[in-house]
Motif scaffolding. Structure first.
Motif, PDB file in Angstrom:
ATOM      1  N   ASP A   6       0.726  -1.452  -0.018  1.00 55.22           N
ATOM      2  CA  ASP A   6      -0.020   0.027   0.345  1.00 55.22           C
ATOM      3  C   ASP A   6       0.524   1.484   0.504  1.00 55.22           C
ATOM      4  OD1 ASP A   6      -1.963   1.666   0.362  1.00 55.22           O
ATOM      5  OD2 ASP A   6      -2.746   1.033   2.086  1.00 55.22           O
ATOM      6  N   GLY A   7       0.816   2.235  -1.204  1.00 55.44           N
ATOM      7  CA  GLY A   7       1.320   2.799  -0.801  1.00 55.44           C
ATOM      8  C   GLY A   7       0.893   4.594  -0.539  1.00 55.44           C
ATOM      9  N   TYR A   8      -0.006   4.299   0.273  1.00 54.49           N
ATOM     10  CA  TYR A   8      -0.491   5.253   0.599  1.00 54.49           C
ATOM     11  C   TYR A   8      -0.226   4.853   2.138  1.00 54.49           C
ATOM     12  CZ  TYR A   8      -3.848   6.389  -3.157  1.00 54.49           C
ATOM     13  OH  TYR A   8      -3.921   6.672  -4.467  1.00 54.49           O
ATOM     14  N   CYS A   9       0.263   4.042   3.081  1.00 59.27           N
ATOM     15  CA  CYS A   9       0.812   4.197   3.519  1.00 59.27           C
ATOM     16  C   CYS A   9       2.382   4.051   3.945  1.00 59.27           C
ATOM     17  CB  CYS A   9       0.364   2.316   4.058  1.00 59.27           C
ATOM     18  SG  CYS A   9       1.171   2.491   5.735  1.00 59.27           S
ATOM     19  N   PRO A  10       2.804   5.447   5.413  1.00 55.66           N
ATOM     20  CA  PRO A  10       4.034   6.166   4.959  1.00 55.66           C
ATOM     21  C   PRO A  10       4.696   4.545   5.757  1.00 55.66           C
ATOM     22  CG  PRO A  10       2.208   7.222   6.533  1.00 55.66           C
ATOM     23  CD  PRO A  10       1.377   6.094   5.612  1.00 55.66           C
ATOM     24  N   LEU A  11       4.430   3.958   6.816  1.00 54.28           N
ATOM     25  CA  LEU A  11       4.723   2.613   7.162  1.00 54.28           C
ATOM     26  C   LEU A  11       5.226   1.978   6.192  1.00 54.28           C
ATOM     27  CD1 LEU A  11       3.838   2.612  10.996  1.00 54.28           C
ATOM     28  CD2 LEU A  11       5.954   3.297  10.077  1.00 54.28           C
ATOM     29  N   CYS A  12       4.213   1.298   4.920  1.00 56.64           N
ATOM     30  CA  CYS A  12       4.484   0.126   4.674  1.00 56.64           C
ATOM     31  C   CYS A  12       6.521   0.913   3.106  1.00 56.64           C
ATOM     32  CB  CYS A  12       3.222  -0.006   3.949  1.00 56.64           C
ATOM     33  SG  CYS A  12       2.100  -0.291   4.422  1.00 56.64           S
ATOM     34  N   LYS A  13       5.486   2.225   2.902  1.00 60.98           N
ATOM     35  CA  LYS A  13       6.744   2.559   2.137  1.00 60.98           C
ATOM     36  C   LYS A  13       8.195   2.696   2.694  1.00 60.98           C
ATOM     37  CE  LYS A  13       4.644   6.996   0.845  1.00 60.98           C
ATOM     38  NZ  LYS A  13       4.317   8.243   0.471  1.00 60.98           N
ATOM     39  N   ALA A  14       8.404   3.040   3.848  1.00 61.67           N
ATOM     40  CA  ALA A  14       9.565   3.245   4.538  1.00 61.67           C
ATOM     41  C   ALA A  14       9.829   1.738   4.393  1.00 61.67           C
ATOM     42  CB  ALA A  14       9.649   3.837   5.715  1.00 61.67           C
ATOM     43  N   GLU A  15       9.247   0.619   4.781  1.00 63.78           N
ATOM     44  CA  GLU A  15       9.672  -1.055   4.574  1.00 63.78           C
ATOM     45  C   GLU A  15      10.255  -0.701   2.739  1.00 63.78           C
ATOM     46  OE1 GLU A  15       9.094  -5.246   6.553  1.00 63.78           O
ATOM     47  OE2 GLU A  15       7.372  -4.182   6.440  1.00 63.78           O
ATOM     48  N   MET A  16       9.829  -0.455   2.308  1.00 61.42           N
ATOM     49  CA  MET A  16       9.801  -0.992   0.860  1.00 61.42           C
ATOM     50  C   MET A  16      11.387  -0.077   0.833  1.00 61.42           C
ATOM     51  SD  MET A  16       7.345  -3.451   0.433  1.00 61.42           S
ATOM     52  CE  MET A  16       7.286  -3.028   1.863  1.00 61.42           C
ATOM     53  N   ARG A  17      12.043   1.000   0.963  1.00 64.81           N
ATOM     54  CA  ARG A  17      12.503   1.280   0.816  1.00 64.81           C
ATOM     55  C   ARG A  17      14.205   1.019   1.858  1.00 64.81           C
ATOM     56  NH1 ARG A  17       9.485   6.190   1.837  1.00 64.81           N
ATOM     57  NH2 ARG A  17      10.309   6.435   3.579  1.00 64.81           N
ATOM     58  N   HIS A  18      14.008   0.356   2.875  1.00 62.91           N
ATOM     59  CA  HIS A  18      14.542  -0.369   3.717  1.00 62.91           C
ATOM     60  C   HIS A  18      14.996  -1.803   2.880  1.00 62.91           C
ATOM     61  CE1 HIS A  18      14.718   2.757   6.736  1.00 62.91           C
ATOM     62  NE2 HIS A  18      13.682   2.452   6.629  1.00 62.91           N
ATOM     63  N   LEU A  19      14.370  -2.283   2.189  1.00 63.39           N
ATOM     64  CA  LEU A  19      13.790  -3.508   1.519  1.00 63.39           C
ATOM     65  C   LEU A  19      14.754  -3.665   0.630  1.00 63.39           C
ATOM     66  CD1 LEU A  19      10.361  -5.630   1.937  1.00 63.39           C
ATOM     67  CD2 LEU A  19      13.046  -6.285   2.382  1.00 63.39           C
ATOM     68  N   GLN A  20      14.131  -1.942  -0.500  1.00 63.19           N
ATOM     69  CA  GLN A  20      14.177  -1.622  -1.453  1.00 63.19           C
ATOM     70  C   GLN A  20      16.556  -1.541  -1.631  1.00 63.19           C
ATOM     71  OE1 GLN A  20      12.929   1.947  -4.044  1.00 63.19           O
ATOM     72  NE2 GLN A  20      13.194   0.036  -5.779  1.00 63.19           N
ATOM     73  N   LYS A  21      17.021  -0.831  -0.713  1.00 63.36           N
ATOM     74  CA  LYS A  21      18.869  -0.806  -0.261  1.00 63.36           C
ATOM     75  C   LYS A  21      19.222  -1.742   0.182  1.00 63.36           C
ATOM     76  CE  LYS A  21      17.480   3.659   1.881  1.00 63.36           C
ATOM     77  NZ  LYS A  21      17.353   4.923   3.156  1.00 63.36           N
ATOM     78  N   ARG A  22      18.375  -3.242   0.680  1.00 59.73           N
ATOM     79  CA  ARG A  22      19.296  -4.066   0.668  1.00 59.73           C
ATOM     80  C   ARG A  22      18.912  -4.865  -0.314  1.00 59.73           C
ATOM     81  NH1 ARG A  22      21.212  -4.817   6.006  1.00 59.73           N
ATOM     82  NH2 ARG A  22      20.653  -3.125   7.567  1.00 59.73           N
ATOM     83  N   ASP A  23      18.820  -4.936  -1.401  1.00 64.98           N
ATOM     84  CA  ASP A  23      17.922  -6.106  -2.585  1.00 64.98           C
ATOM     85  C   ASP A  23      19.395  -5.520  -3.055  1.00 64.98           C
ATOM     86  OD1 ASP A  23      16.964  -7.712  -3.857  1.00 64.98           O
ATOM     87  OD2 ASP A  23      15.076  -6.431  -5.185  1.00 64.98           O
ATOM     88  N   LYS A  24      20.239  -5.776  -2.944  1.00 70.49           N
ATOM     89  CA  LYS A  24      21.079  -6.240  -4.073  1.00 70.49           C
ATOM     90  C   LYS A  24      21.506  -6.776  -5.188  1.00 70.49           C
ATOM     91  CE  LYS A  24      23.314  -3.363  -1.272  1.00 70.49           C
ATOM     92  NZ  LYS A  24      23.056  -2.354  -0.953  1.00 70.49           N
ATOM     93  N   HIS A  25      20.304  -7.468  -5.480  1.00 71.26           N
ATOM     94  CA  HIS A  25      20.188  -8.775  -6.158  1.00 71.26           C
ATOM     95  C   HIS A  25      19.169  -8.195  -7.451  1.00 71.26           C
ATOM     96  CE1 HIS A  25      23.899 -10.034  -4.987  1.00 71.26           C
ATOM     97  NE2 HIS A  25      23.492 -10.860  -3.977  1.00 71.26           N
TER      98      HIS A  25
END
Length: 130
Positions: A6-25
């Motif tokens: 859910d891109g409207y949810c601030p916490l959900c978006k924050a978790e996706m940003r953290h995942l994306q930063k760690r997704d090296k592959h």
């Protein structure tokens, strides 16, 4: 793995940003269900079900939900051990119950924790504006 969030949810978006930063592959594909392209790209998926809780599609096509998605996503980026206890049999029951409560009230919880309100350019009819 595809994560439908859910891109409207601030916490959900924050978790996706953290995942994306760690997704090296680049093993994760993050799909915002609130995007205008969602319905045309995934017409077979039920928006309301996906909006009720996070969903993920594994590489073999199976759908998973809730904390199973969280655990698998963090496992893919090498941090599964952080969330593994939430999948242990006894803890799982309570963690899943808590997740369902969180998902239902995620906008209010996000606001209380981040001070950020639900961010929507267009509000979806029938979806709570908590």
């Amino acid at each position: 793995m595809i994560i439908f969030y859910d891109g409207y949810c601030p916490l959900c978006k924050a978790e996706m940003r953290h995942l994306q930063k760690r997704d090296k592959h680049n093993a994760l594909t993050l799909v915002d269900i609130q995007s205008t392209a969602f319905a045309s790209n995934y017409p077979q998926l039920d928006f309301h079900a996906l909006n009720a809780r996070i969903h993920g599609m594994l590489d073999d096509g199976r759908m998973i939900t809730g904390l199973d998605v969280t655990y698998q996503a963090w496992k893919v980026v090498g941090m599964g051990w952080v969330y593994a206890p939430l999948r242990w049999p006894v803890i799982r029951v309570f963690a899943d119950w808590g997740y369902v409560k969180f998902a239902k009230h995620r906008y209010t919880i996000s606001y209380l924790l981040t001070g950020k309100k639900r961010s929507c350019a267009r509000c979806v009819p029938g979806v709570s504006n908590e």
